[in-house]
Design a protein around this motif. Structure first.
Motif, PDB file in Angstrom:
ATOM      1  N   VAL A   1       1.089  -1.454  -0.151  1.00  0.00           N
ATOM      2  CA  VAL A   1       0.345   0.390   0.030  1.00  0.00           C
ATOM      3  C   VAL A   1       0.992   1.240   0.380  1.00  0.00           C
ATOM      4  CG1 VAL A   1      -1.753   1.047   1.215  1.00  0.00           C
ATOM      5  CG2 VAL A   1      -1.715  -1.010   0.973  1.00  0.00           C
ATOM      6  N   TYR A   2       2.403   1.320   1.091  1.00  0.00           N
ATOM      7  CA  TYR A   2       2.480   2.521   1.100  1.00  0.00           C
ATOM      8  C   TYR A   2       3.862   2.421  -0.876  1.00  0.00           C
ATOM      9  CZ  TYR A   2       6.153   5.702   3.251  1.00  0.00           C
ATOM     10  OH  TYR A   2       6.824   6.951   3.234  1.00  0.00           O
ATOM     11  N   ASP A   3       3.550   1.515  -1.296  1.00  0.00           N
ATOM     12  CA  ASP A   3       4.208   1.853  -2.906  1.00  0.00           C
ATOM     13  C   ASP A   3       3.355   2.359  -3.458  1.00  0.00           C
ATOM     14  OD1 ASP A   3       6.926   1.656  -1.916  1.00  0.00           O
ATOM     15  OD2 ASP A   3       6.466  -1.056  -2.174  1.00  0.00           O
ATOM     16  N   LEU A   4       1.816   2.091  -3.275  1.00  0.00           N
ATOM     17  CA  LEU A   4       1.047   2.587  -4.176  1.00  0.00           C
ATOM     18  C   LEU A   4       0.709   4.023  -4.155  1.00  0.00           C
ATOM     19  CD1 LEU A   4      -1.074  -0.581  -4.204  1.00  0.00           C
ATOM     20  CD2 LEU A   4       0.388  -0.196  -6.127  1.00  0.00           C
ATOM     21  N   LEU A   5       0.477   4.866  -3.176  1.00  0.00           N
ATOM     22  CA  LEU A   5       0.570   5.623  -2.211  1.00  0.00           C
ATOM     23  C   LEU A   5       1.481   7.376  -3.113  1.00  0.00           C
ATOM     24  CD1 LEU A   5      -0.507   4.899   1.154  1.00  0.00           C
ATOM     25  CD2 LEU A   5      -2.281   5.692  -0.757  1.00  0.00           C
ATOM     26  N   ARG A   6       0.882   7.922  -3.256  1.00  0.00           N
ATOM     27  CA  ARG A   6       1.500   9.005  -3.625  1.00  0.00           C
ATOM     28  C   ARG A   6       2.562   9.692  -2.572  1.00  0.00           C
ATOM     29  NH1 ARG A   6      -0.872  12.827  -1.509  1.00  0.00           N
ATOM     30  NH2 ARG A   6      -3.204  13.920  -1.960  1.00  0.00           N
TER      31      ARG A   6
END
Length: 264
Positions: A125-130
């Motif tokens: 999730v962290y990687d998918l967020l801006r």
């Protein structure tokens, strides 16, 4: 998630749609105050199911992608959300989701995130967020009928026979939700916040049987044990007035990916 796990929910898609509750409007209010959305915002829902948690988010006009690997669940979600031009369905898991241009403003999961491995899921999730984007996880937990203690006691007896490993029900408390929210901080998130809500829903004996068919641990029982459990609960509801009221606690946890440092 293992294939047999996904099939448990997908095989009961219509029961899931008919019996599983939605979420309190106050929850969406808190979520959208924490992370306001606009038609320019990009949103990803993990575990779309039949789309029960998507409507209030889609109503913001955001660019929305819902992940749902189950074919039956996905079909019901597509039917439910067909009126939203900003809705896109991706029939896949979080693990297999390919999105070269991530940068989502919001990633959220509704009664789905706890099925994923913790470390993998938070980091993904962290990687998918801006930078500055938000993550929300929320879920409901079903509790016993507080109006009908005799019914609850009888039903507990059937569960002790069939699912004794479940242990005694304990209602979710504020300290539980606070601790769950703090989990995100282990993976680099900041500005964690949480809320706890309560709601209830009445079920007839037939409706409650349909609800039980959406529970993975119930459906994992051997057929004879499952039949005894279901028949026992059905008979108990009928003997105590024909209705069971389920008391739900609903927890919401919010976290933010740190914004990018200002350019010097």
């Amino acid at each position: 998630m293992p294939a047999e796990f996904e099939r448990t929910f997908d095989n009961a898609a219509r029961e899931y749609e008919a019996t599983r509750p939605g979420y309190p409007p106050a929850l969406y209010g808190a979520l959208l105050r924490y992370q306001p959305l606009s038609p320019q915002s990009r949103v990803l829902e993990i575990g779309l199911g039949t789309g029960k948690a998507a409507g209030p988010v889609l109503q913001t006009g955001c660019q929305f992608i819902g992940l749902e690997p189950g074919g039956n669940l996905a079909a019901l979600a597509a039917q439910r959300l067909r009126g939203f031009a900003n809705f896109r369905l991706s029939q896949t898991t979080l693990q297999d989701f390919c999105c070269p241009n991530a940068g989502f403003d919001l990633v959220y999961a509704a009664t789905a995130f706890h099925w994923l491995p913790e470390e993998y899921a938070y980091r993904r999730v962290y990687d998918l967020l801006r930078p500055g984007g938000a993550f929300a996880r929320f879920a409901y937990r079903a509790g016993p009928d507080k109006r009908r203690p005799a019914l609850t006691e009888e039903v507990d007896g059937y569960y002790q026979q069939a699912l004794s490993q479940k242990g005694k029900y304990r209602e979710l408390q504020e300290e539980d939700v606070r601790a769950r929210a703090a989990l995100a901080e282990r993976y680099g998130f900041t500005q964690t916040a949480w809320r706890l809500y309560h709601m209830q829903k009445d079920f007839t004996a037939e409706e409650y049987m349909a609800l039980l068919r959406t529970y993975r641990d119930h459906m994992a029982l051997d057929p004879a044990s499952r039949q005894r459990l279901f028949e026992g609960i059905y008979g108990a509801i009928q003997r105590h007035g024909g209705v069971m009221t389920v008391y739900y606690t609903v927890d919401l946890e919010l976290a933010r990916k740190p914004a990018a440092p200002a350019a010097r």
